[in-house]
Motif scaffolding. Sequence first.
Motif, short mmCIF file in Angstrom:
data_model
loop_
_atom_site.label_atom_id
_atom_site.label_comp_id
_atom_site.label_asym_id
_atom_site.label_seq_id
_atom_site.Cartn_x
_atom_site.Cartn_y
_atom_site.Cartn_z
N GLY A 158 54.87 39.31 36.38
CA GLY A 158 53.85 38.83 36.74
C GLY A 158 53.14 40.00 37.57
N ALA A 159 53.00 40.67 37.12
CA ALA A 159 52.33 41.93 38.41
C ALA A 159 51.57 41.78 37.17
N LEU A 160 51.29 42.34 36.26
CA LEU A 160 50.18 42.70 35.76
C LEU A 160 48.86 42.31 36.20
N ARG A 161 48.68 43.74 37.41
CA ARG A 161 47.28 43.58 38.27
C ARG A 161 46.40 43.53 37.33
N ILE A 162 44.81 42.72 38.00
CA ILE A 162 43.96 42.95 36.77
C ILE A 162 42.35 43.48 37.84
N GLU A 163 42.21 44.62 38.32
CA GLU A 163 41.26 44.83 39.13
C GLU A 163 39.57 44.19 37.97
N HIS A 164 39.04 42.74 38.77
CA HIS A 164 37.47 43.07 38.08
C HIS A 164 36.61 43.45 37.78
N SER A 165 35.80 43.29 37.02
CA SER A 165 34.58 44.10 37.03
C SER A 165 33.56 43.84 35.63
N ASP A 166 32.10 43.85 35.97
CA ASP A 166 31.84 43.81 34.46
C ASP A 166 31.89 44.77 33.62
#
Length: 457
Positions: free
Chosen positions: A300-308
């Motif tokens: 559960g450590a799959l980090r998501i950097e949200h951007s377009d």
Amino acid sequence: MADATAGAAESPRRRRWRRGGVRTRITLVATSVVAVALVLGAVGFWFTLRTSLHDALRSAAEQDAAVIAERIDADGLGSFSEPDERLVQVVDEAGTIIFATDDAPATPVADDDGAPPVHVDGETFITAVEGFSTDGVDGIVIVGRDTESADETLATVARLLWIAVPLITVLVALTAWVIVGRALSPVERMRRQVAGVTAATLAQRIDEPPADDEIGRLAHTLNGMLDRLEAAQATQRRFISDASHELKSPLAALRQYAEVARAHPERITLDELGDAVLDEGGRLERLVQGMLVLANADEGALRIEHSDVDLDDLLLDEAKRVRSAARLAVDTSGIAAARVQGDPVLLRQLVRNLVDNAARHAATGITLTVAPVADATSVVLTVSDDGDGIPADERERVFERFVRLDDARARDTGGSGLGLAIVREIVAAHGGAVRIDAGAGEPGTRMVVTLPATAGD
């Protein structure tokens, strides 16, 4: 630090209570509640009985006083005879005692305003007052009833309650201890069975009670947990075995090239050795990177950097790369502007894995499409190839780790069996879905990925 301080500050009584066990605590709580209820009930019963007996004596005294007053009204004072076992006083309006029984006090014990209990020679009388008028004399009749019989009854009841309340309390404690022990015995048995489960005995299961109650559901849940642990252990072992095999192949190739170059330098040039090292090193890098992504997803450590992220740009970049590296036709006519909210690095890896998988199995070419759906709430990306296709019963299994179908096991294809597993994890992390369809009326495979569209697009 705060937890340690709280633990140190815990009182000895609380520690003893926590060590007592569920059976002991339930028995103590049940016994305490029953004991308090019994004591309150016994006290309430005794006072109610006392009130009832005294009310009965007061009613009898009032009846006696009324009878005596009526007789005096009818026949005069001379008709009065001394009653037995009662305290009687006949008092005129001046407060003078006209008549009194032998055990009556020398002064009136009551007046028109009330008739309180009277204590005479260690005995208690419940009194009642009734007025009379005869021969020109007005007065009151005071009658008292001895409480000796009522007090004896109350004393007997109190002794019985003193015996019954502790006896019932002990009986409740024993009953609760036995019943709770029997109710918890399956839990203790399950605890012992689970305690005996080790990594080598994960196939063992605990006995499930036949009743469909809380204990039965607990046993079923524990067995389900053991099923999942066994499956996870098997998956982990298979993952380790497959990863070891996949890592061993490029390492063996590198060692082979190095040994040949060292023993026979004339057979392998530096350029060939360098190309081999770069190829196998790149394969190792991709394999380790893929395993890292999957490991992070598992934890559960799959980090998501949200951007377009513009998926159409990613597809066009991959199409350009494939055209320059392989003799395949790449159809990009179905690519439309499509933007999603997500991690650029992971989405690029998703697109690359899909394109590489299609290029690896294509016969002559691949087709790339992406477009928002009609309601603009999601974006659909498809990658199709014209290869042999994937059987319907294998379309879910190919998303498992290190799974490669028989026609894709050749080492020269470069596949490690992790590409589609990584795709599924990345899609799930972005709140999307991925599936495999057969080519629309044509041979081959079509990978369909659905991702939420960027709000406002």
